[in-house]
Design a protein around this motif. Structure first.
Motif, PDB file in Angstrom:
ATOM      1  N   MET A 258      -8.699   7.041  -0.970  1.00 51.00           N
ATOM      2  CA  MET A 258      -7.573   6.192  -1.258  1.00 51.00           C
ATOM      3  C   MET A 258      -6.870   6.496  -1.823  1.00 51.00           C
ATOM      4  O   MET A 258      -6.421   7.096  -2.634  1.00 51.00           O
ATOM      5  CB  MET A 258      -8.790   4.981  -2.485  1.00 51.00           C
ATOM      6  N   GLY A 259      -5.138   5.567  -1.820  1.00 55.80           N
ATOM      7  CA  GLY A 259      -4.144   6.171  -1.819  1.00 55.80           C
ATOM      8  C   GLY A 259      -3.485   6.740  -0.906  1.00 55.80           C
ATOM      9  O   GLY A 259      -2.143   7.270  -1.247  1.00 55.80           O
ATOM     10  N   SER A 260      -4.111   7.717  -0.564  1.00 61.01           N
ATOM     11  CA  SER A 260      -3.592   8.386   1.021  1.00 61.01           C
ATOM     12  C   SER A 260      -3.071   7.629   1.945  1.00 61.01           C
ATOM     13  O   SER A 260      -2.910   6.503   2.533  1.00 61.01           O
ATOM     14  CB  SER A 260      -4.266  10.013   1.775  1.00 61.01           C
ATOM     15  N   ARG A 261      -2.107   9.168   2.881  1.00 64.73           N
ATOM     16  CA  ARG A 261      -1.659   7.957   4.402  1.00 64.73           C
ATOM     17  C   ARG A 261      -1.949   8.632   5.463  1.00 64.73           C
ATOM     18  O   ARG A 261      -2.380   9.579   5.563  1.00 64.73           O
ATOM     19  CB  ARG A 261       0.002   7.687   3.805  1.00 64.73           C
ATOM     20  N   ILE A 262      -1.840   7.934   6.362  1.00 61.59           N
ATOM     21  CA  ILE A 262      -2.666   8.740   7.820  1.00 61.59           C
ATOM     22  C   ILE A 262      -0.596   8.510   8.380  1.00 61.59           C
ATOM     23  O   ILE A 262      -0.345   7.771   9.040  1.00 61.59           O
ATOM     24  CB  ILE A 262      -3.459   7.644   8.436  1.00 61.59           C
TER      25      ILE A 262
END
Length: 134
Positions: A88-92
């Motif tokens: 959660m909070g990361s980006r792809i």
């Protein structure tokens, strides 16, 4: 660096953990100024602090006898199978390169590639999402 050999796409921050298991696939719709087009896709997790972790990579080569014709990969291009939980909070991040001089023999010569993302020709990355309890 070779100019204009890559393009990156970054998702919004994830609202929850996302788990993938299997090969990500890439569907491309494009036009190329030459007969051959080469794509090397890379999928990363980008943490909130900006640190990038490579998740998967692939390779695709396209051919169309007529330059500037509307082309596609014809089918989904499978990347390396993987198991990964995006936090959660990361980006792809999807990065598309047209050359990988360490791993892939490049297509020589200058070409321009236009990726399409309109409704009837939507280039897209498809992730094999599974429930988070795997």
């Amino acid at each position: 660096e070779i100019p204009l050999t890559e393009r990156s796409y970054l998702s919004e921050p994830l609202g929850e953990d996302v788990t993938i298991m299997g090969p990500p696939t890439l569907e491309l719709y494009y036009q190329c100024s030459q007969k051959f087009a080469q794509f090397i896709p890379w999928v990363y997790e980008v943490a909130p602090d900006g640190e990038e972790t490579l998740i998967s990579r692939g390779y695709c080569e396209g051919y169309d006898e007529k330059p500037w014709s509307m082309s596609s990969t014809g089918q989904a291009v499978e990347m390396q199978a993987c198991y990964h939980r995006f936090h959660m909070g990361s980006r792809i991040k999807l990065e598309l390169s047209t050359a990988d001089l360490l791993m892939t023999w490049p297509v020589w010569g200058f070409s321009i590639i236009l990726l399409h993302h309109r409704e009837d020709a939507a280039s897209r990355l498809v992730l094999p999402v599974v429930p988070n309890d795997y």
